[in-house]
Structures are given as C-alpha cells and as structure tokens.
Design a protein around this motif. Structure first.
Motif, PDB file in Angstrom:
ATOM      1  N   TYR A   2       4.777  -1.139 -12.066  1.00 29.65           N
ATOM      2  CA  TYR A   2       5.052  -1.258 -10.675  1.00 29.65           C
ATOM      3  C   TYR A   2       5.718  -2.801 -10.497  1.00 29.65           C
ATOM      4  CZ  TYR A   2       4.472  -2.185  -5.577  1.00 29.65           C
ATOM      5  OH  TYR A   2       4.683  -2.457  -4.358  1.00 29.65           O
ATOM      6  N   SER A   3       6.869  -2.959 -10.150  1.00 32.56           N
ATOM      7  CA  SER A   3       7.285  -4.237  -9.940  1.00 32.56           C
ATOM      8  C   SER A   3       7.909  -4.425  -8.802  1.00 32.56           C
ATOM      9  CB  SER A   3       8.567  -4.286 -11.193  1.00 32.56           C
ATOM     10  OG  SER A   3       8.098  -4.213 -12.249  1.00 32.56           O
ATOM     11  N   ARG A  58       0.858  -1.188   0.104  1.00 34.34           N
ATOM     12  CA  ARG A  58       0.076   0.131  -0.172  1.00 34.34           C
ATOM     13  C   ARG A  58       0.797   1.234  -0.073  1.00 34.34           C
ATOM     14  NH1 ARG A  58      -5.514  -0.648   2.055  1.00 34.34           N
ATOM     15  NH2 ARG A  58      -5.234   1.577   2.985  1.00 34.34           N
ATOM     16  N   GLU A  59       1.679   1.329   0.913  1.00 35.58           N
ATOM     17  CA  GLU A  59       2.647   2.388   0.936  1.00 35.58           C
ATOM     18  C   GLU A  59       3.499   2.702  -0.170  1.00 35.58           C
ATOM     19  OE1 GLU A  59       4.757   6.010   2.123  1.00 35.58           O
ATOM     20  OE2 GLU A  59       2.646   5.042   2.784  1.00 35.58           O
ATOM     21  N   SER A  60       4.094   1.790  -0.872  1.00 42.66           N
ATOM     22  CA  SER A  60       4.804   1.811  -2.063  1.00 42.66           C
ATOM     23  C   SER A  60       4.291   2.197  -3.131  1.00 42.66           C
ATOM     24  CB  SER A  60       5.945   0.526  -2.005  1.00 42.66           C
ATOM     25  OG  SER A  60       5.145  -0.709  -2.402  1.00 42.66           O
ATOM     26  N   VAL A  65       7.507   1.778   6.905  1.00 43.05           N
ATOM     27  CA  VAL A  65       7.135   0.293   6.928  1.00 43.05           C
ATOM     28  C   VAL A  65       8.243  -0.372   5.872  1.00 43.05           C
ATOM     29  CG1 VAL A  65       5.616   0.452   4.708  1.00 43.05           C
ATOM     30  CG2 VAL A  65       5.367  -1.401   6.547  1.00 43.05           C
ATOM     31  N   LEU A  66       8.972   0.467   4.983  1.00 42.32           N
ATOM     32  CA  LEU A  66       9.905   0.085   4.036  1.00 42.32           C
ATOM     33  C   LEU A  66      11.345  -0.401   4.944  1.00 42.32           C
ATOM     34  CD1 LEU A  66       9.733   2.502   1.205  1.00 42.32           C
ATOM     35  CD2 LEU A  66       8.556  -0.126   1.515  1.00 42.32           C
ATOM     36  N   TYR A  67      11.610   0.469   5.923  1.00 43.62           N
ATOM     37  CA  TYR A  67      12.516  -0.004   6.752  1.00 43.62           C
ATOM     38  C   TYR A  67      12.062  -1.234   7.790  1.00 43.62           C
ATOM     39  CZ  TYR A  67      14.138   4.667   5.346  1.00 43.62           C
ATOM     40  OH  TYR A  67      14.172   5.754   4.144  1.00 43.62           O
ATOM     41  N   ARG A  68      11.200  -1.322   8.112  1.00 38.55           N
ATOM     42  CA  ARG A  68      10.466  -2.375   8.941  1.00 38.55           C
ATOM     43  C   ARG A  68      10.613  -3.525   8.286  1.00 38.55           C
ATOM     44  NH1 ARG A  68       4.300  -2.173  11.455  1.00 38.55           N
ATOM     45  NH2 ARG A  68       5.023  -0.143  12.222  1.00 38.55           N
ATOM     46  N   ALA A  69      10.404  -3.558   7.001  1.00 32.53           N
ATOM     47  CA  ALA A  69      10.577  -4.811   6.125  1.00 32.53           C
ATOM     48  C   ALA A  69      11.865  -5.507   6.169  1.00 32.53           C
ATOM     49  CB  ALA A  69       9.767  -4.720   4.946  1.00 32.53           C
ATOM     50  N   SER A  70      12.860  -4.575   6.183  1.00 34.42           N
ATOM     51  CA  SER A  70      14.193  -5.208   6.240  1.00 34.42           C
ATOM     52  C   SER A  70      14.771  -5.518   7.763  1.00 34.42           C
ATOM     53  CB  SER A  70      15.258  -3.950   5.703  1.00 34.42           C
ATOM     54  OG  SER A  70      16.492  -4.374   6.134  1.00 34.42           O
ATOM     55  N   GLN A  71      15.075  -6.748   7.820  1.00 37.27           N
ATOM     56  CA  GLN A  71      15.803  -7.321   9.087  1.00 37.27           C
ATOM     57  C   GLN A  71      16.589  -6.364   9.880  1.00 37.27           C
ATOM     58  OE1 GLN A  71      15.984 -11.716   9.470  1.00 37.27           O
ATOM     59  NE2 GLN A  71      15.786 -11.510   7.163  1.00 37.27           N
ATOM     60  N   VAL A  72      17.244  -5.631   8.814  1.00 36.56           N
ATOM     61  CA  VAL A  72      18.563  -4.627   9.332  1.00 36.56           C
ATOM     62  C   VAL A  72      18.133  -3.259   9.086  1.00 36.56           C
ATOM     63  CG1 VAL A  72      20.496  -6.520   9.125  1.00 36.56           C
ATOM     64  CG2 VAL A  72      19.467  -4.985   6.925  1.00 36.56           C
ATOM     65  N   GLY A  73      16.845  -2.894   8.896  1.00 34.63           N
ATOM     66  CA  GLY A  73      16.398  -1.768   8.607  1.00 34.63           C
ATOM     67  C   GLY A  73      16.982  -0.820   7.563  1.00 34.63           C
ATOM     68  N   ARG A  79      19.919 -11.916   0.720  1.00 35.58           N
ATOM     69  CA  ARG A  79      18.697 -11.638   0.081  1.00 35.58           C
ATOM     70  C   ARG A  79      18.250 -10.213  -0.142  1.00 35.58           C
ATOM     71  NH1 ARG A  79      16.370 -16.361  -2.226  1.00 35.58           N
ATOM     72  NH2 ARG A  79      14.717 -15.171  -2.710  1.00 35.58           N
ATOM     73  N   VAL A  80      17.554  -9.744  -1.408  1.00 34.25           N
ATOM     74  CA  VAL A  80      17.100  -8.551  -1.293  1.00 34.25           C
ATOM     75  C   VAL A  80      15.849  -8.333  -2.073  1.00 34.25           C
ATOM     76  CG1 VAL A  80      19.309  -7.506  -1.150  1.00 34.25           C
ATOM     77  CG2 VAL A  80      18.193  -8.025  -3.471  1.00 34.25           C
ATOM     78  N   LEU A  81      15.025  -7.474  -1.714  1.00 36.89           N
ATOM     79  CA  LEU A  81      13.487  -7.287  -2.391  1.00 36.89           C
ATOM     80  C   LEU A  81      13.588  -5.836  -3.001  1.00 36.89           C
ATOM     81  CD1 LEU A  81      10.661  -8.281  -2.490  1.00 36.89           C
ATOM     82  CD2 LEU A  81      10.005  -6.815  -0.595  1.00 36.89           C
ATOM     83  N   VAL A  82      13.294  -5.732  -4.380  1.00 35.86           N
ATOM     84  CA  VAL A  82      13.363  -4.471  -4.923  1.00 35.86           C
ATOM     85  C   VAL A  82      12.037  -4.297  -5.530  1.00 35.86           C
ATOM     86  CG1 VAL A  82      14.260  -3.413  -6.935  1.00 35.86           C
ATOM     87  CG2 VAL A  82      15.632  -4.873  -5.580  1.00 35.86           C
ATOM     88  N   ILE A  83      11.607  -3.125  -5.049  1.00 35.09           N
ATOM     89  CA  ILE A  83      10.429  -2.413  -5.616  1.00 35.09           C
ATOM     90  C   ILE A  83      10.620  -1.407  -6.459  1.00 35.09           C
ATOM     91  CG2 ILE A  83       8.278  -1.421  -4.782  1.00 35.09           C
ATOM     92  CD1 ILE A  83       8.611  -2.581  -2.083  1.00 35.09           C
ATOM     93  N   SER A  84      10.005  -1.530  -7.718  1.00 34.08           N
ATOM     94  CA  SER A  84      10.567  -0.346  -8.741  1.00 34.08           C
ATOM     95  C   SER A  84       9.239   0.190  -9.398  1.00 34.08           C
ATOM     96  CB  SER A  84      11.560  -0.757  -9.503  1.00 34.08           C
ATOM     97  OG  SER A  84      11.319  -2.122 -10.000  1.00 34.08           O
TER      98      SER A  84
END
Length: 611
Positions: A56-57, A37-39, A154-162, A98-103
């Motif tokens: 949106y990917s 929702r946020e992104s 929430v994007l920083y929350r989604a990362s285990q290391v912020g 591992r990484v997650l990329v929102i573009s």
C-alpha cells in the motif's frame, strides 16, 4: 483525448452525486484518517492471497509541466459547468499541479464488466462498476472491510476539485487488462439549458451511446506511467487512484499531508504493520516530492507498542487457549449469558512506562474485528494508581458480521442500536461494550494490590505498574528509624546510622536510556564519622522473590551512579559522606523494559582516624 460524459437525470429519476459524500455524515475522524481508512480497507479486501501480503503506497508530487499539460488538456480537457471540477485551471500554478496517488499491489484490481447494466458471467466479480459507476454496495459482496460502499466519497472530498483518475490492472477474459478512467464526485445536481444533471461525471473513451468507458490496454498503462502514477508490474494486478489538487485541510504542505496519512496508518492499521510469523501483512510506503516518509512501526512507538504488545499476547491466546501470557497481561473472555455465546477476547496490560504521557489514547481499548483495522479506541476507567492502561478487544470470528452491521458508513464506531437482532433478543454489541467497560470499572474500584514481597506502604505509582519499578530495602536502612531518644540524665545518645527512601521511585531519560531514580536520606551516625552507602538492584520474579541473575538473555538493571542535590553525577559504587549528612542522595539504575526491579540500600559507619 478523453471525452467527458455528464450523467443526466432520467425521466424515472436518478441519484445526486453528493449522495456518497453526504452518506459519510458527521464523524470525529479527520479527513486524512478517513482517506487512509477507506482506501486501505478497499485494498485489503481486494487481496489476491487471503493469507498473503499486499503493498500500500501513498505518493504526493508536483507534476512537471508536460505531465500537467497532459492531465489538463488530454484527460480533463473538457469540464462540466457548475461543478467543482470546473475550476481545475485555477489549481495549476506555474504550469504545474499537485496530485496524491494511492496505490496497491497484491490485490485483484478493478475487474469485471465495465458497464453497470451488463450482468457478466455467473459468479464474476463486478469491482470496476461497483467502484467507478455505482453508488452503494451490493449485499452479495458480504461484510469485509467496507459494508456500505459509500466511503469512497471521501476520496473525492480529498480533492479540491472533486476529481480522481483511476488506473487498474485486473484479470479479465483470461488476461491482464489495464484500465484508466477519470471520475468526479461530490458535486451537486444542476440545470444546463432544459436538462438536469446529477453532478456525476466521467472522462474516458466514448461508446456508441455516448457513455464513456475506460481507456484499456497498453495505451492506458503508458498514459498512467507518463503521469507519474505507481502502477503494478505488467504481469501483476492492482489499483492506483490519483487525487487531483489534494485538499490542504489540516495541513500546510504535501509533506505534512502524507505524514498525516502515515500517522493515520499507525493509529488505525498498526496490527497490519506488526512483524508476526511471516512479517507484516501490509507493506507500507509513503513519499512526498520524492522523499520517503517513515511508515508505521508500532513496536517502536511509546504508545502504540502498548496496544501492539497486548494484541500479540491476545493473538497467542486465541491460537493456544493454554497460553498464560506474561505476568503483566490479563485476558478476559467477553461473553453473553443468555444465550451463552463467546463474543471476543479482551487483553489488557498496564503501561511499560508508568508516567502519564498525556496521550488521548491512555486508558483505552482498541476495538478490532476482521479485517483487523482498529474500529475505535474505547475510553475506559483509569486505574487509581495513575498508571495508564491499554487494551485490545478482538471480536470472535462468528460475531464479525454482527459488529460490522453496527458500524456507520465510516466504520469508526460500534453503535449497538444499529446491530441487527431479533426483537427482545440480547444485543451482542451492547453486551460486549458494557462488559469491557465493566471490567475496567471493577479494576478501578478494587485498586492496585501489591504482590508478595512488596510493601503496600510507600508503593509508588511506578511500583504499581507491575513491570515498571518495585522498591524494597534491606540492611540497616530497611525501616524508618525511631526518633532520637534521651538518656535518664537528659543527654542525647547518638543514633545508629540508617538510610531510608524518602520519595517514590521515578523514571527519567538519561542519554537516551530509560533510568530509575531512588532518592534517599541518611540519618544518625556519630558526628564526624564516615557513612558509606551501597545500593544494589535485583530482578523481581512473579512471586515477589529476587533473581540475582535474571532470566536467560534478559536485560539486567545496571548501576549508573549517584546524583547529588547539587546536580553532580558520580559513578562511584560506594558513596561516602560525613555524618551528619542532611542533603538528599539519589541512586540511578537502568530500567529494563517489562522488568520489575527491587533496590536494596545499606549504610556502614566508620570512625575517621584520630577519633
């Protein structure tokens, strides 16, 4: 190599890095719903063509060893103490992370000044500093998707290391400028020596004052591509955000995580995925470890197609007030009385499938405002016949700000107490919600009323669906037959053979096709005689009459066959049995979508040769 900049509290104070995350507060939404929702809201707000499309990917992958080395040593080589990002190395397994990329593309990117203390040109947008540097949202940006500017936490929350790595291409000083910078969020403030730090950190190119700026130009684009980020075309604009070591909250794998985000796109953004006029206005793409994951297709989904169909009809009504809709759709104008003001349009319809699915979204209304993201699914009173009801409320354009102001940071509710209204003035948000609920309470009290030509007696929940099934009977089996009568001398006379429906019509799946089942009982007939039963189905018109051919191009019900009590299926058009016949028989027809059908049954009695 990127340098680390740690924000220190000034003598005049500062803001704890956890502010953005804490501002989100409690919410009923899951982490990946919040991320979507946020992104997506940010991407939609940043579209370059107000009437055009964006892409949106979401891509998740495990970096190879070279990519992991670049990320861990050249980008995030310097780590702060006492922060979540301090543990980055713990999340590198077998030299990979591992990484997650929102573009997105078709968006304007993060342009404007790169320093928050620079005023910029008159009228110039400040997207980069608002997203990367600042907390909160300037009131000058208006109320589109995000009204608070804190949801990005929430994007920083989604990362285990912020940690997030932000890449963007935007128009700046008359040219496309690539920008790449690392950002952390969600850390608490801490002491280091005699200094106190806010917990906010950035990684980039250090300026003369020690504050880091983004890497810019072709070098930034090349580095982003080396790390596997999806980037816009060289002449295009857009943004990519890499979430480092994505959290496993609620999922077990990268594929599950991306699937959860794709499911969230279907749940909250299905209006953007509809192929209306020029096609979907958001092109969704999802992948995990190189494998594509299906994006939202609401009209192909058994639940979301109900909301999507109601939305399409409501949209037509808004564009053309004379539009009447189909006979399954009801329009209700939601208004306030004093002052008289149009608040929005409520469109609702009973389910295509009258059987309850058990979905939490049954008997609910999708609440929408600009930018046509679903804010919330509002539960409403269920119809007494048990057929699920689905609705969509679209706020009036001039009421958009009022509804937006009533939303919490996560934009997942309308809290009328938050709506800005003058003292003692009517609250439009409360009035709208109350009217929506009242509409369905009234429908529930009134109950389902059978249309012309449909007998209320024996009407099933299917028949009450107005477009599911309508059952009627004619011929010798049209009515319940009287009990067997006796002659004056006490002997029993043989009853005339008859056929009658003994259970409500029901829907089922047969070889992947929706079918309607009608179960009959045969009574009467002289023992030993042959009873021949025929059935036929007709499309029912809005007035309750029959159409033998149906509308041009419409699908017609097709006879599948007879189902015996033993489970045997016979495709013979005429069922012939011997009287008396005590077993139930079931006729099966295909059930066209959005079509009411009426079934007629007749029985003929014949003597066997020799009688």
């Amino acid at each position: 190599m990127f340098s680390l900049y740690r924000q220190q509290y000034g003598a005049d104070g500062g803001v704890d890095a956890r502010s953005a995350d804490n501002a989100i507060g409690r919410t009923s939404l899951g982490l990946w719903d919040l991320v979507l929702r946020e992104s997506l809201q940010n991407s939609w707000d940043a579209r370059t063509d107000r009437n055009g499309q964006i892409s949106y990917s979401v891509d998740e992958y495990e970096m190879d060893e070279d990519q992991t080395r670049i990320l861990a040593r050249e980008v995030f080589g310097q780590l702060p103490p006492n922060c979540r990002s301090t543990d980055l190395q713990k999340h590198i397994l077998h030299r990979r992370i591992r990484v997650l990329v929102i573009s997105d593309e078709g968006t304007r990117g993060l342009g404007g000044p790169i320093r928050a203390d620079v005023s910029g040109k008159s009228g110039e947008r400040r997207d980069f500093v608002d997203f990367v540097r600042n907390l909160g949202r300037s009131t000058s940006k208006g109320l589109e998707g995000g009204t608070y500017g804190l949801g990005k936490g929430v994007l920083y929350r989604a990362s285990q290391v912020g940690l997030c790595l932000v890449y963007s291409q935007a128009q700046y000083n008359g040219a496309i400028e690539p920008r790449l910078i690392g950002v952390s969020g969600g850390d608490g403030d801490y002491d280091d020596g005699k200094s106190r730090y806010t917990g906010r950190n950035w990684w980039g190119v250090p300026g003369a004052d020690g504050i880091v700026d983004p890497l810019v130009g072709q070098e930034a684009r090349d580095l982003a591509q080396r790390l596997g980020m999806r980037v816009p075309r060289p002449e295009g604009t857009g943004t990519s955000i890499m979430i480092i070591a994505p959290d496993f909250l609620g999922v077990k794998s990268g594929s599950e995580r991306v699937s959860a985000i794709a499911d969230a796109a279907l749940k909250w953004a299905w209006p953007h995925a509809l192929d209306i006029d020029k096609g979907p206005n958001i092109r969704f793409r999802f992948s995990a470890d190189g494998i594509e994951i299906a994006g939202p297709r609401p009209l192909d989904h058994p639940i979301y197609r109900e909301f999507a169909t109601a939305y399409i009809e409501g949209r037509r009504k808004i564009l053309n007030p004379d539009h009447e809709g189909n006979w399954q759709t009801t329009f209700t104008l939601i208004s306030s009385k004093r002052p008289k003001r149009y608040l929005g349009l409520l469109t609702h319809r009973l389910s295509h499938d009258p059987t309850a699915s058990g979905s939490e979204l049954e008997n609910s209304v999708a609440l929408l405002r600009d930018p046509r993201m679903v804010v919330k699914y509002l539960s409403v009173a269920a119809p007494p016949n048990g057929v699920p009801v689905y609705g969509v409320f679209i706020s009036a354009p001039d009421m958009n700000n009022k509804f937006a102001e009533s939303e919490p940071v996560t934009h997942d509710d309308w809290v009328y107490r938050q709506a800005a209204v003058e003292k003692n003035a009517p609250n439009p948000v409360r009035i709208a919600l109350d009217n929506i609920r009242e509409t369905f309470r009234n429908l529930s009290v009134k109950g389902a009323v059978a249309g012309d030509g449909v007998h209320s007696k024996g009407a099933s929940r299917v028949a009450a669906a107005l477009g599911g099934l309508l059952a009627g009977f004619s011929g010798s089996g049209a009515e319940v037959q009287p009990a067997v009568s006796s002659s004056a001398n006490g002997s029993k006379r043989a009853r005339k053979a008859s056929v009658r429906l003994i259970t409500s019509a029901s829907l089922d799946l047969l070889d992947g096709e929706v079918v309607a089942k009608y179960t009959f009982a045969l009574t009467g007939g002289r023992p030993g005689n042959a009873l021949a039963v025929r059935v036929a189905a007709r499309v029912v018109t809005e007035s309750g009459g029959n159409e033998s051919d149906g509308p041009i191009g419409a699908e017609l019900p097709r006879f599948i066959g007879w189902l015996y009590a033993s489970g045997t299926l016979s495709s013979q058009e005429v069922m012939t049995v011997t009287a008396p016949h005590e077993e139930e028989i079931t006729a099966i027809f295909t059930q066209p979508a959005d079509t009411a059908i009426r079934v007629t049954a007749v029985v003929e009695e014949h003597e066997f040769a020799g009688h």
